[in-house]
Design an enzyme around this catalytic site. Structure first.
Site, short mmCIF file in Angstrom:
data_model
loop_
_atom_site.label_atom_id
_atom_site.label_comp_id
_atom_site.label_asym_id
_atom_site.label_seq_id
_atom_site.Cartn_x
_atom_site.Cartn_y
_atom_site.Cartn_z
N GLU A 1 60.75 83.86 105.53
CA GLU A 1 61.24 82.60 104.95
C GLU A 1 60.15 81.54 104.90
OE1 GLU A 1 64.63 80.80 106.92
OE2 GLU A 1 64.77 79.23 105.42
N LYS B 1 63.23 85.12 101.85
CA LYS B 1 64.18 83.99 101.77
C LYS B 1 63.43 82.76 101.28
CE LYS B 1 67.44 81.42 104.67
NZ LYS B 1 68.52 81.61 105.65
P1 13P Z 1 70.23 76.21 104.58
O1 13P Z 1 70.93 77.10 103.57
O2 13P Z 1 71.11 75.15 105.15
O3 13P Z 1 68.90 75.72 104.07
O4 13P Z 1 69.92 77.12 105.84
C1 13P Z 1 69.38 78.34 105.62
C2 13P Z 1 68.43 78.64 106.70
O5 13P Z 1 68.59 79.59 107.42
C3 13P Z 1 67.26 77.76 106.86
O6 13P Z 1 66.35 78.36 107.71
#
Ligand code: 13P
Length: 330
Positions: free
Chosen positions: A177, A219
């Protein structure tokens, strides 16, 4: 590395009509969110709110996996069943946030480096033995004057690939991510360019470090103008630019892309995903969700007002809407 197990889990997490629930807010973040809706924060209230969500009937049709925080993976449902086992008995994969947070990057004021590599292999082993089958590590990239720096891109890409390699060795599918934050006055093109930079750097590090991409998920943020930018773009433009950026900068052997919601409204997050999946363009990955706030913001408010059944209905409704967006049918 058990590549077959990793590939199977990764494909399961992006199975047709399903996406991921990110319920891995750190204790600090979850406590702030509880206090903001008038609930005093403790391990017990954090558990009560989350176990109510996990007891929702039927959400497993729209949710393939739930990302947990370290505190939650060790807690129990009201009937005494460990939370990770309660999830897997519904066919929902338990996941675990393994980074220890984004800290100030030395020599680069206002930029962050995500920490948590020390001892990670042992922690992954323990989480696997508790039932976890996938993991998350979030890098945070800020846009601003001369930001992000090359240093910020380089160290975060390196850490993401290190994390991914370590997880895979221990049987956990890594969710990679690299989040470009929405905060700021930058336009959508700047978001596009910065996202392209961090994606290129991350996948180059993954290549160097031997990350097995068919057993991993990405992500990312969507391509959106900064929150305080006067030139906001349409939902259609968000969908088009996002797919374009990913097509040019994400390897095709990755099985799926699970977006974060990042502060978008519930409806925007669903609409953007829906438009991407409704596009004629053929892309090689499943395009899915790993939403936190876009799935839970209203469910939390409802729970805080004491309406626990209604909170489950709100969560179920948001999950179903995003499930429909997997095929462009929302
Ligand atoms: P959000 O969808 O609230 O951005 O959270 C996703 C997430 O895991 C952020 O690290």
């Amino acid at each position: 590395m058990d590549t077959k197990l990793l590939e199977m889990t990764a494909r399961d997490l992006v199975a047709a009509g399903k996406g991921i629930l990110a319920a891995d807010e750190s204790n600090g973040t979850m406590s702030n969110r509880l206090e903001a809706v008038g609930v005093s924060a403790s391990a017990d209230t954090r558990r009560a709110y989350r176990t109510n969500l996990f007891a929702t009937k039927g959400y497993e049709d729209a949710i393939s996996g739930v990302i947990l925080f370290d505190e939650t993976i060790r807690q129990k449902m009201p009937d005494g069943q460990p939370i990770p086992l309660a999830l897997s008995s519904k066919g929902v994969h338990p996941g675990i946030k393994v980074d220890t947070g984004a800290k100030e990057l030395a020599n680069h004021s206002g930029e962050k480096i995500t920490e948590g590599l020390d001892g990670l292999s042992d922690r992954c082993q323990e989480y696997f033995s508790m039932g976890a089958r996938f993991a998350k590590w979030r890098a945070v990239i800020t846009i601003g004057d001369n930001k992000p720096s090359d240093a910020c891109i380089s160290v975060n890409a390196h850490a993401l690939a290190r994390y991914a390699s370590i997880c895979q060795e221990q049987g956990l599918v890594p969710i990679i991510e690299p989040e470009v934050l929405m905060a700021g006055a930058h336009n959508a093109q700047t978001c596009y360019d910065v996202t392209a930079r961090i994606l290129e750097a991350t996948f180059e590090e993954c290549r160097i470090q031997g990350v097995h991409l068919p057993g991993a998920l990405l992500k990312p943020n969507m391509i959106i103008a900064g929150l305080s930018c006067p030139n906001q773009i349409t939902r259609e433009e968000v969908a088009k630019l996002t797919v374009d950026c990913l097509t040019k900068h994400v390897p095709h052997d990755l099985p799926g892309i699970v977006f974060l919601s990042g502060g978008q409204s519930d409806e925007d997050a669903t609409a953007h995903l829906n438009l991407m999946n409704a596009m004629d363009i053929v892309h090689p990955w499943e395009l899915s969700y790993s939403y936190g706030r876009a799935l839970l913001a209203n469910a939390l408010k409802t729970w805080a007002s004491g309406e626990h059944d209604e909170s489950q209905s709100v969560f179920l409704q948001r999950s179903r809407m995003n499930s429909l967006a997997r095929t462009g049918e929302w």
